[in-house]
Design a protein around this motif. Sequence first.
Motif, short mmCIF file in Angstrom:
data_model
loop_
_atom_site.label_atom_id
_atom_site.label_comp_id
_atom_site.label_asym_id
_atom_site.label_seq_id
_atom_site.Cartn_x
_atom_site.Cartn_y
_atom_site.Cartn_z
N SER A 145 0.77 -1.25 0.01
CA SER A 145 -0.08 -0.05 0.11
C SER A 145 0.90 1.22 -0.13
N LYS A 192 -14.99 -2.60 3.84
CA LYS A 192 -13.75 -2.18 4.62
C LYS A 192 -12.62 -3.12 4.47
N ASN A 193 -11.38 -2.92 4.40
CA ASN A 193 -10.30 -3.69 4.53
C ASN A 193 -10.50 -4.72 3.62
N SER A 222 -13.10 0.43 -7.46
CA SER A 222 -13.44 0.24 -5.90
C SER A 222 -13.55 1.59 -5.23
N ASP A 223 -14.24 1.44 -4.28
CA ASP A 223 -14.57 2.48 -3.28
C ASP A 223 -13.77 2.29 -2.05
N ALA A 224 -13.08 1.24 -2.09
CA ALA A 224 -12.28 0.65 -0.95
C ALA A 224 -10.96 1.70 -0.53
N SER A 225 -10.83 2.19 0.46
CA SER A 225 -9.58 2.76 0.80
C SER A 225 -8.45 2.04 1.79
N SER A 226 -8.89 0.55 1.79
CA SER A 226 -7.95 -0.11 2.51
C SER A 226 -7.95 -1.64 1.58
N ARG A 282 0.97 4.06 2.65
CA ARG A 282 -0.19 4.78 3.13
C ARG A 282 -1.35 3.77 3.65
N THR A 329 -4.26 4.25 3.65
CA THR A 329 -5.46 4.51 3.32
C THR A 329 -5.72 4.00 1.72
N ASP A 330 -4.56 3.32 1.41
CA ASP A 330 -4.76 2.82 0.15
C ASP A 330 -5.05 1.40 -0.17
N LEU A 331 -5.89 1.08 -1.27
CA LEU A 331 -6.36 -0.20 -1.52
C LEU A 331 -4.91 -0.62 -2.33
#
Lengths: 372, 372
Positions: free
Chosen positions: B295, B334-335, B313-317, B298, B300-302
């Motif tokens: 990642s 999430k995740n 994707s709208d996933a931030s992880s 970061r 908060t990155d997928l």
Amino acid sequence: MSELPLEDFYCIIPAGGVGSRLWPLSRADAPKFLHDLTGSGSTLLRATWNRLIPLSGEQRVMVVTGRAHRAAVEEQIPALTDENVVLESEPRENTAAIGLAAAILERRHPGVIIGSFAADHVIGNEPLFRAAVTEAVAAARAGYITTVGITPTEPAVGFGYIHVGEPLTVSGAKSVRKVVSFVEKPNLKTAKKYLAGGDYLWNASMFIAKASVLLEQIGTSHPEMLAALLELAEAWDDPATRGPAVDRIWPSLTKVAIDYSVAEPAAAAGKLAVVPGHFNWDDVGDFASLAKLNSSGRPTDLAILGENARVLSDASSGIVVSQTGRVISLIGIKNVVVVDTPDALLVTTSENAQRVKSVVEALRLTGSTEVL
Amino acid sequence: MSELPLEDFYCIIPAGGVGSRLWPLSRADAPKFLHDLTGSGSTLLRATWNRLIPLSGEQRVMVVTGRAHRAAVEEQIPALTDENVVLESEPRENTAAIGLAAAILERRHPGVIIGSFAADHVIGNEPLFRAAVTEAVAAARAGYITTVGITPTEPAVGFGYIHVGEPLTVSGAKSVRKVVSFVEKPNLKTAKKYLAGGDYLWNASMFIAKASVLLEQIGTSHPEMLAALLELAEAWDDPATRGPAVDRIWPSLTKVAIDYSVAEPAAAAGKLAVVPGHFNWDDVGDFASLAKLNSSGRPTDLAILGENARVLSDASSGIVVSQTGRVISLIGIKNVVVVDTPDALLVTTSENAQRVKSVVEALRLTGSTEVL
């Protein structure tokens, strides 16, 4: 109850929408109505046809669909004759589709009653369905534009509602009532109020009326559209004139849903009637709905769709749609939704089922149209 | 610091484990060490080799692997000679693997120092790695079984820890300390205490010792195993005797991890030393670890792994591993962890990453071994 098939009654099946919220199962070239979403062995279109022919007879069902789906539709319904298919050169929403079919039928059979039924809904308990439609046809014969509204079984927020008024006195339609208004999808609080009050039914987008009355109602709000539809219908049955008329007129038709062009103004004018339907009904609008429909009524089951599905999961809710035969392993996601197709994969949850449409929009914007 | 390559120093790379918690990326026929898990362009095995040859030289690295992986290993490391490969007829855990390599090397080069390094770990800042190993070799030369322990950067619960004791005085190993004990993976509270106290290092399963000292330690807890390993080594370098000896002896070897056969008893006996390593290290034990590793630092990155990945994707992880080139759409989880391979799909979350191993067990039990 009247004898079946009903006299002078024609069914119209608008088979149009792709069903974007069911992507990547539904695609432009494999729209929702061409899928078997219940494991019944029939596509939704075929099941709709099977449900309607007792009411109208085989020769009195007209399917309105896109040119691209002609072969698939005819494969589903070999009994369909050319006379009973209306091919749209491009999608123009269902007022155009239903209106043109009504205009063609009125020209061929003046005084005919038509009933329009979506190609991609799921209905259980067909005797009750037929009873409701039979009443609706009686009300239509008496001059009303009539809908069949579904008695709600839960405070659904995914459907529009019909606000029901006073009973009407119509021979052969003992439960028919006046429609006060059509209302948009409510929030949960309002939906609960509707359910408790008993004066609200789900709008299942069924419309039964004399073709002439339906067309007149279209003309009240969209006079130019009525003129165009009549002109098209006039040219329709002559091979020499149909093509040029379609090319000239069809692209100019207003894109408007029949809820807005017919149902709402007719309700406001006091010309709309409703017969309550007590059968199970679902528009299978998204994967949450599809999960519920396929979980055998047990909310703690993971629903699995797909002949060769190989699913290993600890999920006690949600749905897996498997088109690939791959092993699918799911761990620890509540209400999971997995749709596994050869070229596209969707992973989400039931709570996010309505947002699938936005994925389709995003894919369109990013140029990934080959998977739409 | 000693000059490189280090005198009389041989590296052993046990390339064994499949990496079940990385299924369906890791498979029996494509174990973790044969994957490029960092996007570096090198498999973990090749990266391990590249990292070790400055320390020992190309001719002094021995790979111990399964017969099935011989071709793949030789493809990764064309410089490997037959002399530098030990093929296991079946997996017997790493005491057998490392012990046999040590016995063969001791027989060929009496007095040699060996260092064992897992084939499937990821290490950053190689100068610091080389510095730590150089110190460890000095401590090994002084008679200690020495490990390199990683200075923790967070309260990890996925690693074992090394409880560090008093400093030792060893020439060329200024930071070497005694090991009090090896401790199992802690819970979060304990891990936080370890991190705060400063006397605990991560166990990275690196062991550096004179081959004779390591073998002697194996003999202390498993005398029958030592005898078998020496007998195997005696037969190894003669083509006429190796095969029969392997067939007869290898299957009888005790399956035991070197942590239990060597590290814990040696620590208890005060014979184990540790050099703290200040480089980045990860054993990439599961998809949560792989997500973190990819990642870009970061959180908060997928993370996305896969050359032809097409992810919306709208996933931030979380992490997506794509081996198919299919469009992958993710909404609202999430995740999320999605591993998309041609014949198997895994969907879970980082929180459940450790449970992937149980899926592999379940697939084995249900006979779906072709995807393992």
